[in-house]
Design a protein around this motif. Structure first.
Motif: not given
Length: 384
Positions: A334-356
């Protein structure tokens, strides 16, 4: 400064006038000294600054008829014969002059604290109003536009501001070449004036006519418009810390306009505007990412490739039977914090429905529906 020191000062000698001088003579003498020794006219000259302050102090007493009368009486009583200043023990009574002042204001009858409290109180508002002290510089505002990546990682930007250096044409006086500012008649060059605060109290504030400068410009300098400041711009490198957000206001201490008469510089306030990223978002120190997956990948599970803000890719394992909208955490991306450590990456799953869907795909889904044996997902809506 003690009361003894105040009584010993000869304000008439400081202003160069006789003891019988009129109010106009006193005012004229003070203006002459103030004009020749004002700090704005003699930058860096400590002796001139001391003469200016001493003259201002003398004028604040002799320019006020009531104070002048008290001052003359005090000088006549204690400085001219009745009681001389000297070493302890040399005055009548054996206690000495220093003992006399040590007892002043302690409740004894005739204490000097009661007699001279208004005239010789160094901390009183009248003396503060007559002395032009250091003035803090003005704060400066600025804006900067950053990319999403710069805001997350931090960066150094170059900013340009109006110069706060003295105008080279008028040397900072604000007056046209060949002319000089005049001493402000309202505050008599002190830059401050007294304002009633109720009762016997008063407070000092910047003069409303000269805005605290102590001087008035009648013929303004054409190059600076009377401001006394150069019109050129100055550049400054400003460090923007990692993790700033859109609209955040950053304070850079001491980087504003320069102070006057030894006052501290003002501060710089920088408002940050962050350009949105096309795929990443922010939630505090965490980055967010929405990742589309197929129905089959969500149902059967899969290993997919996702991007990171740094530009590298990584593998993410999707467990079988992952529902739409589930958020998965990738630590340290993720992003860098004020203490120098890093945050996390939050991945949200989106199930796709076919158009055809092809005919074969439709047939396969119908067969899946028949064989899956899945219960009605909306049954709970009707209390079943």
């Amino acid at each position: 400064m003690s009361t003894k020191d105040w009584i010993e000062k000869d304000y008439y000698k400081i202003l160069g006038v006789s003891k019988n001088a009129s109010e106009d003579e006193i005012k004229k003498a003070f203006r002459k000294i103030a004009r020749n020794n004002h700090p704005d006219q003699n930058p860096g000259d400590k002796a001139a600054e001391a003469r200016f302050k001493e003259a201002s102090e003398a004028n604040s007493v002799l320019g006020d008829p009531a104070k002048r009368k008290e001052y003359d009486e005090a000088r006549s009583l204690f400085g001219g014969g009745g009681l001389r200043f000297g070493r302890p023990g040399t005055t009548p009574g054996g206690g000495g002059f220093e003992d006399l002042f040590r007892n002043a204001g302690t409740g004894t009858a005739g204490g000097f604290g009661d007699l001279f409290g208004n005239l010789f109180n160094n901390d009183g508002p009248q003396r503060r109003a007559s002395t032009r002290g250091p003035r803090r510089g003005a704060d400066v505002e600025g804006e900067v536009k950053l990319s999403f990546e710069q805001a997350v990682e931090g960066t150094t930007v170059s900013m340009r501001f109006p110069s706060d250096n003295p105008c080279p044409s008028c040397r900072g006086t604000g007056a046209k070449a060949g002319t000089l500012p005049k001493v402000c008649p309202t505050c008599e060059g002190s830059g401050m004036q007294s304002a009633a605060a109720g009762g016997v109290f008063s407070m000092s504030e910047p003069c409303v006519d000269c805005l605290g400068r102590g001087l008035l410009v009648e013929d303004a300098c054409p190059d600076c418009g009377g401001s006394g400041r150069a019109r050129s711009a100055r550049s400054m490198n400003v460090r923007i810390p990692a993790g700033v957000g859109d609209g955040q206001r950053i304070r850079v201490k001491g980087k504003g306009a320069a102070g006057e008469n030894g006052g501290a510089a003002g501060d710089l306030y920088v408002t940050v505007h962050v350009t949105p990223h096309k795929i990443f978002g922010r939630s505090g120190s965490n980055l967010t990412l929405e990742v589309p997956v197929t129905f089959a990948e969500a149902s059967l599970g899969a290993e997919i490739t996702i991007p990171t803000l740094s530009g590298s890719n990584l593998k993410l394992r999707i467990p079988p039977n992952t529902p739409n909208g589930r958020t998965m955490r990738v630590r340290g991306k993720g992003a860098r914090k004020s203490d120098g450590t890093m945050g996390d990456l939050l991945v949200t799953i989106e199930v796709q429905v076919p158009d055809h869907l092809s005919e074969a795909a439709k047939a396969a889904l119908l067969e899946y529906t028949e064989k899956s044996g899945q219960e009605d997902p909306r049954a709970a809506l009707f209390g079943s």
